[in-house]
Design a protein around this motif. Structure first.
Motif, mmCIF file in Angstrom:
data_model
loop_
_atom_site.group_PDB
_atom_site.id
_atom_site.type_symbol
_atom_site.label_atom_id
_atom_site.label_comp_id
_atom_site.label_asym_id
_atom_site.label_seq_id
_atom_site.Cartn_x
_atom_site.Cartn_y
_atom_site.Cartn_z
ATOM 1 N N SER A 49 0.798 -0.993 0.015
ATOM 2 C CA SER A 49 0.015 0.062 -0.081
ATOM 3 C C SER A 49 0.891 1.186 0.104
ATOM 4 O O SER A 49 1.894 1.224 0.812
ATOM 5 N N GLY A 50 0.599 2.180 -0.916
ATOM 6 C CA GLY A 50 1.215 3.353 -0.884
ATOM 7 C C GLY A 50 2.469 3.321 -1.875
ATOM 8 O O GLY A 50 3.228 4.462 -2.129
ATOM 9 N N ARG A 51 2.733 2.147 -2.627
ATOM 10 C CA ARG A 51 4.003 2.131 -3.496
ATOM 11 C C ARG A 51 3.350 1.947 -4.804
ATOM 12 O O ARG A 51 2.574 1.077 -4.912
ATOM 13 N N ILE A 52 4.020 2.292 -5.942
ATOM 14 C CA ILE A 52 3.502 2.004 -7.271
ATOM 15 C C ILE A 52 4.810 2.029 -8.089
ATOM 16 O O ILE A 52 5.947 2.128 -7.665
ATOM 17 N N GLY A 53 4.421 1.615 -9.453
ATOM 18 C CA GLY A 53 5.620 1.362 -10.359
ATOM 19 C C GLY A 53 5.665 -0.079 -10.757
ATOM 20 O O GLY A 53 5.259 -0.913 -10.006
ATOM 21 N N ARG A 54 6.340 -0.357 -11.771
ATOM 22 C CA ARG A 54 6.641 -1.622 -12.256
ATOM 23 C C ARG A 54 7.328 -2.491 -11.049
ATOM 24 O O ARG A 54 7.029 -3.670 -10.939
ATOM 25 N N ASN A 55 8.187 -1.919 -10.487
ATOM 26 C CA ASN A 55 9.024 -2.549 -9.589
ATOM 27 C C ASN A 55 8.837 -1.961 -7.911
ATOM 28 O O ASN A 55 9.778 -1.726 -7.235
ATOM 29 N N CYS A 56 7.532 -1.155 -7.798
ATOM 30 C CA CYS A 56 7.416 -0.459 -6.704
ATOM 31 C C CYS A 56 8.388 0.317 -6.274
ATOM 32 O O CYS A 56 8.513 0.532 -5.032
ATOM 33 N N GLU A 57 8.859 1.020 -7.138
ATOM 34 C CA GLU A 57 9.973 2.051 -7.065
ATOM 35 C C GLU A 57 9.661 3.346 -6.453
ATOM 36 O O GLU A 57 10.327 4.044 -6.198
#
Length: 1102
Positions: free
Chosen positions: A806-814
């Motif tokens: 939760s709160g992380r996004i992006g292809r690699n959660c970066e």
């Protein structure tokens, strides 16, 4: 557990907070309202995060029904991954610690599809987080009231005030009375509590675990700490305490011997890599060390984060390139775990040389391509190059959980009701994957000697007096008549008139006592709505006795209150004593019916509640309180209780009940004689009509699920659609089959298991269908939590892609979700600094990387770093992308061999340009893309062989051919000097085959034929010309004259024949009329004699 990252477990603490008293700014208001609101608080720990919730309700009862409903509402907020809940609550036996709540928790486990461990604090345990949640919410609302922002009168206004801003991050919910009742019905709590087993010693227990199985079993513990130990797996050895010392064993192997490192004395940088073996990397220059630390890569063929296969101890392992120095690659490898690969607990990084790197691996998703591209049809994935063994394709299934055989009765054998089976299977489990239908095959066979309940409902208004007399022997006669159908018949009786208010009846004392009038003072009873005279019984004589004692009644208007009577007879199962068998309700009347809305005439506005309201004497007590039921309400209850109505009505109103029957499935209408003398035959006929038809219906299903029926009936008839739910003309022992196709279009009910019921209308049996949903691939179950591939553990690596926390996004959660719209991040998603277009308007910029949109057509893919590429917008030819002769790559066609052009529409093959003389475009043009382009505009045709304005070869050479072959024509005198053609004679036209034939006429009007070969100047000529013969003029003239004469004679003969036929017909007609003529010899009626005779009255004949 509160700090655990196990997404399958959650800890939930619940408690009642002290009721909120609705205080007001003005004490006058407060004194007037004196309202309270129940507050139920909850704290949920999951994956290291705390979620606070409050339920507000106007229901002030802290009873077991409301407690279970509140907890069920809280469980709706659980994440989909949770399968086990550790529930903590306070210790009052009146609220939490009793066997009713334990049974309710078992119902919640089944309804929500989770496992619940119940823990109860000791009485002196102290305050917990939930106490703080309730207090803070009440304080927040009270502050708003004092500031005159809110007026709190009920739970709804409390929720509005508590949710005014989300600074507290407490989720505030409202539960109305209706929702509490609805949840109680869904959970079937009335049945659950009535059958809750007593639990000995529960008052002293602090831990309770409900085991789901065929029976409910309970595991108790006297100490909540024991429960906590059980959940956490701690050692409960009484001899070991915190801060005690102990001896532990770790890595009993001796440390490896330090290997010799050649050249270490001249090195300025040294790095020791741990893994399967200890390796050392040295550099003579400190700059090399800096390069290594920064992750620079000087190999144009490999980059950091590329994947490869490395060889170690003769085995291959996949790994990710972390850095590169010189010719060596530092690779972090993954290890085998069951059927999957995952990173080891301790990262395994060592350097590999080029010869140990066996293969570079490509990521399945390209630059800018969303991870959702991994989900596609198998054929599309294979086409894109995904190895078949790497494709996960979970399939649905159909499993029969209970399939008792259909009943087959032998002669003289009698089945018990519980052993009769008419439909099979009885329970089925489906695993449904979106878009993949699963089929259920049902078989139905009517059983012989099946029990029947018949409840006779009679209109006792004055007009039915003669009918009542004929029903005095109905009980015994009906039992005798139905004996050949069933040996187990029960019959009951009820009567009705109408609501006992104006304008339905007269409310004068005299009319209330005797609504029938003077001739019937002793045989008339006061009006009533409905009365259950005799519950269902097998005693036909008692039926006859009670019917004889009945008296008629009366009302004012023509429509009767039959709908009230039907509703009570249907819903009062215990009072009527309905069994779980074939249920028939015979409704007999000679008038119409009142329905919903008619009650307003008598001042009754409350809608019918559909509940039983019969007193001990069998009278309907709420007739003057509730309105008549609606037709739809009645249909619902009849279907729910599995009762089939038979309307026995007189001829005058039959059409009304036929229209009603069309709306009610499994109902029948029969014409009743004026005195009900044919009622027994009517019941038998209606029973055969109803039971000979099987109609399947199913309970309500979640959104996204569809059912399609197909029936295989008698005589090989197959039906689909609405007709696929039924079969007709089924006799005892006949067997029919149904095929039901169940499909889901998404993942309903948040992926939790649901059940639906399929049953044949009018029969007591059913099929329970349990639905499981395949919402994710199996690889999701083996995800690597807090994977280093997901940007330092900010997500779970599942199926090759990161599922971010939760709160992380992006292809690699970066990236953090707060950074999505920042200008700096979007800059890397634009073509240059002057561009305002992000991701080519075909994707979203997530963490500085374009995630391209997916197309509705699965084969169409948008890709590229800036989503600038696709495989569908290339030029088309012949309606196909790239003309079907190439592939579309980044909006440009890549053509196959021998094709070129923007749409691969240009063929390099010149075979289509060859002329008949085997020359390209007849040497009169250029072949481009397989088509001739003629150099001279006067040449046309596919191969530039047609020249409409050019003198033809035939015209050019005909004079020379004529003089050479026949020594005639304009060039006959100097033929040899001007004509150098080589002439060959042929005897037949067939010898010109395959060559262009010329035809010319000489001065004698003779035709001669020839061909000309342009290559060698050779001419082939037909040996003899074809000359026309002279016409015979005399023969032509003679023929014309003779023809005219013959035609004239033929016309005269035909005319004479027709006239003869006409004359004969006229003569025959005349003869017939003459023969049939009858001459009347009587006087002419209009004739009057010219003589008038006058008699003298005084003449005496003397």
């Amino acid at each position: 557990m509160s700090t655990s990252n196990d997404e399958s477990k959650a800890l939930l603490q619940v408690d009642y907070s002290e009721n909120y008293s609705c205080s007001y700014q003005h004490e006058i208001q407060s004194a007037h309202w004196k309202q309270q609101v129940t507050l139920f608080t909850a704290a949920l720990w999951h994956s290291g995060e705390l979620h606070s919730m409050v339920i507000a309700s106007d229901n002030l009862m802290h009873a077991k029904e409301t407690l279970v409903a509140y907890i069920s509402r809280i469980l709706d907020e659980l994440p989909l991954t949770v399968t086990t809940v550790s529930l903590w609550s306070d210790g009052p036996a009146s609220q939490f610690k009793n066997h009713y709540v334990a049974a309710g928790m078992h119902a919640l486990e089944q309804y929500h599809g989770i496992e619940i461990h119940c823990n109860v604090f000791a009485t002196s345990h102290g305050k917990g987080p939930v106490d703080g949640i309730g207090g803070s919410m009440k304080r927040k609302v009270w502050t708003g009231v004092k500031a005159r922002k809110f007026l709190i009168t009920n739970a709804s206004s409390f929720v509005e005030a508590a949710s005014a801003d989300d600074a507290s991050k407490v989720k505030v919910l409202e539960m109305a009375e209706s929702e509490i009742t609805q949840r109680n019905e869904f959970l079937n709590l009335a049945h659950v509590f009535s059958n809750a087993p007593a639990i000995q010693g529960i008052s002293g227990a602090h831990y309770l675990k409900i085991s789901i199985g065929r029976t409910v079993s309970f595991t108790m513990s006297k100490d909540a700490d024991c429960a906590a130990d059980e959940e956490s797996g701690q050692n409960d050895d009484p001899d070991v305490e915190v801060k005690d010392w102990c001896l532990v064993e770790y890595d009993n192997d001796p440390p490896p011997n330090a290997p010799a490192i050649q050249g270490i004395s001249g090195a300025h940088y040294l790095k020791i890599s741990g893994g399967r073996a200890v390796s050392y990397t040295m550099s003579k220059d400190a700059d090399s060390a800096a390069d290594e630390e920064s992750g620079q890569n000087d190999d144009p063929d490999a980059e950091v984060k590329d994947w490869c296969l490395v060889e170690y101890d003769n085995e291959l392992f996949p790994g990710e390139v972390v850095s590169k120095i010189g010719e060596d690659y530092e690779v972090s490898v993954v290890v085998k775990s069951g059927g999957y690969w995952k990173r080891p607990t301790k990262e395994d990084k060592i350097f590999y040389t080029k010869d140990t790197i066996k293969k570079w691996l490509e990521n399945f998703t390209g630059k800018g391509e969303a991870n959702s591209a991994r989900c596609n049809y198998v054929s599309n994935l294979l086409e894109r190059g995904c190895p078949k063994d790497k494709i996960e394709n979970p399939r649905g299934s159909t499993t029969v959980e209970k399939g008792d055989k259909l009943s087959s009765r032998k002669t003289g054998e009698k089945f018990q009701l519980k052993n009769i089976v008419q439909i099979s299977p009885q329970a089925v489990r489906l695993k449904l994957r979106s878009g993949e239908p699963q089929k259920i095959n049902l078989t139905f066979r009517r059983a012989e000697d099946y029990p029947i309940d018949v409840y006779y409902l009679l209109d006792l208004s004055y007009s039915m007096n003669d009918d009542l007399q004929n029903l005095k022997h109905l009980g015994t006669e009906l039992q005798k008549s139905m004996k050949n159908i069933t040996s187990d018949l029960q019959i009951g009786f009820g009567s009705f008139v109408d609501k006992t208010v104006m304008p339905y009846i007269s409310t004068t004392p005299k009319k209330l006592k005797n609504p029938c009038g003077s001739p019937f003072e002793n045989d008339c009873t006061s009006p009533f709505s409905y009365r259950n005279v005799l519950p269902l019984t097998n005693n036909g004589s008692k039926f006859n006795e009670l019917v004889r004692s009945l008296k008629i009644s009366g009302n004012l208007d023509s429509p009767e209150g039959g709908f009230d009577a039907i509703m009570q007879a249907v819903v009062c199962e215990d009072k009527i004593k309905w069994r779980n068998v074939t249920r028939l309700l015979v409704f007999s009347t000679d008038a119409g019916f009142h329905f919903a809305g008619d009650g307003k005439l008598g001042g009754i506005v409350l809608p019918n509640d559909g509940h039983c309201h019969l007193n001990n004497e069998g009278f309907y007590t709420k007739s003057d309180y509730f309105d008549y039921p609606s037709v739809a309400h009645l249909i619902q209850k009849l279907s729910e209780k599995n009762i089939q109505p038979i309307f026995a009505v007189t001829r005058e109103i039959k059409y009304v009940y036929e229209a009603l029957s069309d709306l009610i499935p499994k109902s029948a209408v029969g014409e009743l004689s004026s005195n009900s003398s044919n009622v027994i035959q009517l019941i038998k006929s209606a029973y055969h009509a109803l039971t000979s038809e099987v109609i399947l219906e199913h309970s309500k299903v979640p959104d996204g699920i569809t059912l399609h029926y197909k029936s295989y009936c008698k005589g090989g008839d197959v039906h689909t659609g609405d007709d696929g739910r039924k079969c007709s003309n089924i006799q005892i022992g006949d067997e029919v089959k149904f095929e039901i196709e169940v499909t889901t279009s998404d993942c309903p009910n948040k992926g939790k298991e649901v059940s639906l019921v399929i049953k044949p209308l009018g029969f007591n049996e059913k099929v329970v269908v349990n639905l499981e949903f395949i919402c994710e691939c199996d690889c999701h179950k083996h995800g690597e939590q807090n994977s280093l591939d997901c940007h330092h553990g900010n997500g779970t690596l599942e199926c090759g892609a990161c599922r971010c926390h939760s709160g992380r996004i992006g292809r690699n959660c970066e990236c953090s979700s707060d950074e999505v719209n920042s200008d700096d991040i979007e800059a890397s998603c634009k073509r240059d600094n002057t561009s305002t277009v992000v991701c080519s308007n075909r994707g979203d910029c997530v963490c500085g990387e374009c995630v391209c949109y997916q197309r509705e057509e699965s084969k169409e893919v948008v890709s590229g770093k800036l989503c600038e590429c696709d495989n569908f917008s290339c030029d088309r030819h012949g309606g196909e992308i790239c003309g079907g002769k190439g592939t579309c790559e980044c909006s440009k066609c890549v053509c196959i061999a021998n094709y070129t052009g923007s749409a691969c529409d240009c063929s390099l093959n010149t075979a289509t340009c060859l002329a008949a003389n085997n020359k390209t475009c007849n040497n009169k043009g250029v072949c481009k893309c397989g088509v001739c382009h003629c150099n001279d505009s006067k040449y046309q045709g596919q191969t530039c062989e047609v020249c409409p304005t050019c003198p033809g070869a035939c015209e050019e050479h005909k004079d020379c051919v004529q003089c050479k072959q026949f020594q005639t024509g304009p060039k006959a005198k100097d033929c040899d000097q001007v004509c150098l053609l080589k002439v060959e004679q042929v005897d037949f036209h067939e010898q010109f085959q395959g060559q262009q034939k010329c035809k010319a006429k000489d001065e004698n009007n003779c035709w001669f034929f020839f061909t000309f070969n342009k290559d060698d100047g050779t001419v082939k000529v037909l040996k003899e010309p074809e000359c026309p013969t002279e016409p015979n003029v005399l023969a032509i003239i003679a023929g014309v004259v003779i023809g005219i004469v013959f035609i004239g004679l033929a016309l005269l003969i035909i005319w004479k024949l027709l006239m003869t036929i006409h004359d004969r017909r006229e003569f025959a007609k005349f003869e017939k009329e003459r023969t049939n003529a009858k001459w009347d010899s009587a006087d002419n009626p209009i004739y009057k004699s010219a003589v008038t005779t006058v008699v003298n009255p005084k003449y005496e004949g003397k």
